[in-house]
Write a protein that holds these residues in place. Structure first.
Motif, PDB file in Angstrom:
ATOM      1  N   LYS A   2       0.825  -1.201   0.000  1.00 45.50           N
ATOM      2  CA  LYS A   2       0.000   0.000   0.000  1.00 45.50           C
ATOM      3  C   LYS A   2       0.863   1.256   0.000  1.00 45.50           C
ATOM      4  O   LYS A   2       0.515   2.250  -0.612  1.00 45.50           O
ATOM      5  N   LYS A   3       1.995   1.176   0.717  1.00 45.45           N
ATOM      6  CA  LYS A   3       2.884   2.329   0.789  1.00 45.45           C
ATOM      7  C   LYS A   3       3.461   2.687  -0.580  1.00 45.45           C
ATOM      8  O   LYS A   3       3.553   3.855  -0.947  1.00 45.45           O
ATOM      9  N   SER A   4       3.845   1.688  -1.373  1.00 45.79           N
ATOM     10  CA  SER A   4       4.404   1.967  -2.698  1.00 45.79           C
ATOM     11  C   SER A   4       3.342   2.533  -3.636  1.00 45.79           C
ATOM     12  O   SER A   4       3.641   3.375  -4.482  1.00 45.79           O
ATOM     13  N   LYS A   5       2.103   2.098  -3.493  1.00 49.73           N
ATOM     14  CA  LYS A   5       1.018   2.670  -4.311  1.00 49.73           C
ATOM     15  C   LYS A   5       0.794   4.130  -3.942  1.00 49.73           C
ATOM     16  O   LYS A   5       0.596   4.972  -4.808  1.00 49.73           O
ATOM     17  N   LYS A   6       0.848   4.419  -2.633  1.00 48.26           N
ATOM     18  CA  LYS A   6       0.687   5.807  -2.197  1.00 48.26           C
ATOM     19  C   LYS A   6       1.824   6.668  -2.737  1.00 48.26           C
ATOM     20  O   LYS A   6       1.600   7.790  -3.176  1.00 48.26           O
ATOM     21  N   ASN A   7       3.030   6.133  -2.690  1.00 48.84           N
ATOM     22  CA  ASN A   7       4.184   6.875  -3.202  1.00 48.84           C
ATOM     23  C   ASN A   7       4.057   7.134  -4.700  1.00 48.84           C
ATOM     24  O   ASN A   7       4.382   8.215  -5.182  1.00 48.84           O
TER      25      ASN A   7
END
Length: 174
Positions: A2-7
């Motif tokens: 999820k963090k990489s998608k947000k980034n």
């Protein structure tokens, strides 16, 4: 994950924001691209000077930026039209004395002139409308790319430090 998608979403929004900033920054010139016509090379003689002062207030401090302009009169299609050019573009230095000296001595410069019904544009190098538009777009893209590289480096540093901190936390918990 999820963090990489947000980034990724953050990065795309940031790039879109910067692109919109540059489009809106010079929107009038961009809108004029389809209407610009070439008037050819003209010898310009300065007739007047002016200054514009911009004040910025930031955390209780006031900073002033002074931009000096030189006025030129050019004849296009048997009609005389005046326009202002930054003194630094005309004579290489942004000082009031440079503009005043140029007017007093009638120091001529040569530029390729491009025009629409309402605006006059100029270039030192580009002789045709296509070359001028290409030069204008290239300048905007170079600045955009420099900002994107800088932001990419910042984004990379933030992500690397985030991963290092995460690894240290995992080691500390084990």
């Amino acid at each position: 994950m999820k963090k990489s998608k947000k980034n990724l979403i953050f990065a795309l929004l940031f790039i879109a924001g910067i692109f919109l900033f540059f489009v809106l920054m010079d929107i009038q010139e961009i809108m004029d691209y389809s209407k610009i016509e070439a008037a050819g090379s003209k010898v310009l003689t300065p007739v007047n000077v002016k200054q514009k002062t911009k004040k910025r207030y930031y955390k209780g401090r006031t900073t002033e930026t002074v931009t000096n302009y030189v006025q030129f009169v050019v004849e296009i299609n048997n009609t005389r039209t005046s326009f202002y050019m930054e003194t630094s573009d005309a004579y290489g230095e942004n000082s009031p004395s440079t503009g005043l000296n140029a007017v007093a001595s009638k120091k001529t410069i040569e530029r390729y002139i491009f025009y629409t019904d309402k605006h006059i544009y100029y270039s030192k190098k580009s002789a045709t409308t296509g070359e001028y538009i290409k030069e204008s777009i290239t300048d905007k893209l170079v600045v955009f790319c420099i900002i994107m590289v800088f932001m990419g480096l910042v984004f990379l540093v933030v992500n690397i430090t985030d991963k290092i901190i995460e690894k240290r936390r995992m080691k500390a918990n084990n």
